[in-house]
Design a protein around this motif. Structure first.
Motif, PDB file in Angstrom:
ATOM      1  N   ALA A 104     -49.149  96.199  58.927  1.00 56.06           N
ATOM      2  CA  ALA A 104     -48.699  95.712  60.447  1.00 56.06           C
ATOM      3  C   ALA A 104     -47.201  94.903  60.006  1.00 56.06           C
ATOM      4  N   SER A 105     -46.829  94.799  61.080  1.00 56.92           N
ATOM      5  CA  SER A 105     -45.285  94.307  61.225  1.00 56.92           C
ATOM      6  C   SER A 105     -45.887  93.486  62.023  1.00 56.92           C
ATOM      7  N   ALA A 106     -46.030  91.760  61.418  1.00 55.90           N
ATOM      8  CA  ALA A 106     -46.182  90.378  62.002  1.00 55.90           C
ATOM      9  C   ALA A 106     -44.922  89.738  62.873  1.00 55.90           C
ATOM     10  N   ASN A 107     -44.717  88.671  63.692  1.00 58.47           N
ATOM     11  CA  ASN A 107     -44.296  88.489  64.931  1.00 58.47           C
ATOM     12  C   ASN A 107     -42.669  89.204  65.042  1.00 58.47           C
ATOM     13  N   VAL A 108     -42.230  90.032  64.948  1.00 60.89           N
ATOM     14  CA  VAL A 108     -41.696  90.735  64.879  1.00 60.89           C
ATOM     15  C   VAL A 108     -41.348  90.830  66.614  1.00 60.89           C
ATOM     16  N   GLY A 150     -50.979  97.043  52.960  1.00 63.17           N
ATOM     17  CA  GLY A 150     -50.758  95.697  53.596  1.00 63.17           C
ATOM     18  C   GLY A 150     -51.369  95.201  52.684  1.00 63.17           C
ATOM     19  N   GLY A 184     -51.133  90.837  52.546  1.00 63.21           N
ATOM     20  CA  GLY A 184     -51.639  90.145  53.801  1.00 63.21           C
ATOM     21  C   GLY A 184     -52.724  89.419  53.140  1.00 63.21           C
ATOM     22  N   PHE A 185     -52.600  88.461  54.854  1.00 63.22           N
ATOM     23  CA  PHE A 185     -54.173  87.865  54.990  1.00 63.22           C
ATOM     24  C   PHE A 185     -55.271  88.762  55.020  1.00 63.22           C
TER      25      PHE A 185
END
Length: 79
Positions: free
Chosen positions: A72-76, A7, A10-11
Motif C-alpha cells: 500500500a501507499s502509506a501517508n500519500v 508489501g 511493511g507492518f
C-alpha cells in the motif's frame, strides 16, 4: 506450500511473512528495498516497485499457491 506476499517489508507484511515462514511454507516476499531485511529460513526477498511488469515474470517463475497483496501507499498526500 508456496506463498508470495507483496508489501512484505511493511507492518502487516512482516507479520504475514513471519507467520507462514514459521509454519514451514516457502515464502516469496516482494519489497521496495531489501536493505535491512532479516534473513529468515524459507524466505526469498525480491525488490520491485509496484506496479511492475516484472511481477508477472516473478509469478510465472515462482508459481505461488497463494498470493497475499499487502502493499500500500502509506501517508500519500498527508502533510
Amino acid at each position: 506450500m508456496n506463498i508470495l506476499i507483496t508489501g512484505a517489508g511493511g507492518f502487516l507484511g512482516r507479520n504475514i511473512v513471519a507467520h507462514f515462514s514459521q509454519k514451514g511454507w516457502q515464502v516469496r516476499g516482494v519489497v521496495r528495498k531489501t536493505d535491512g531485511l532479516m534473513p529468515m529460513p524459507g524466505v526469498l526477498w525480491f525488490a520491485l516497485e509496484l506496479p511492475s511488469p516484472a511481477l508477472g515474470v516473478l509469478l510465472a517463475r515462482e508459481q505461488p499457491d497463494v498470493i497475499v497483496h499487502a502493499a500500500a501507499s502509506a501517508n500519500v498526500g498527508l502533510s
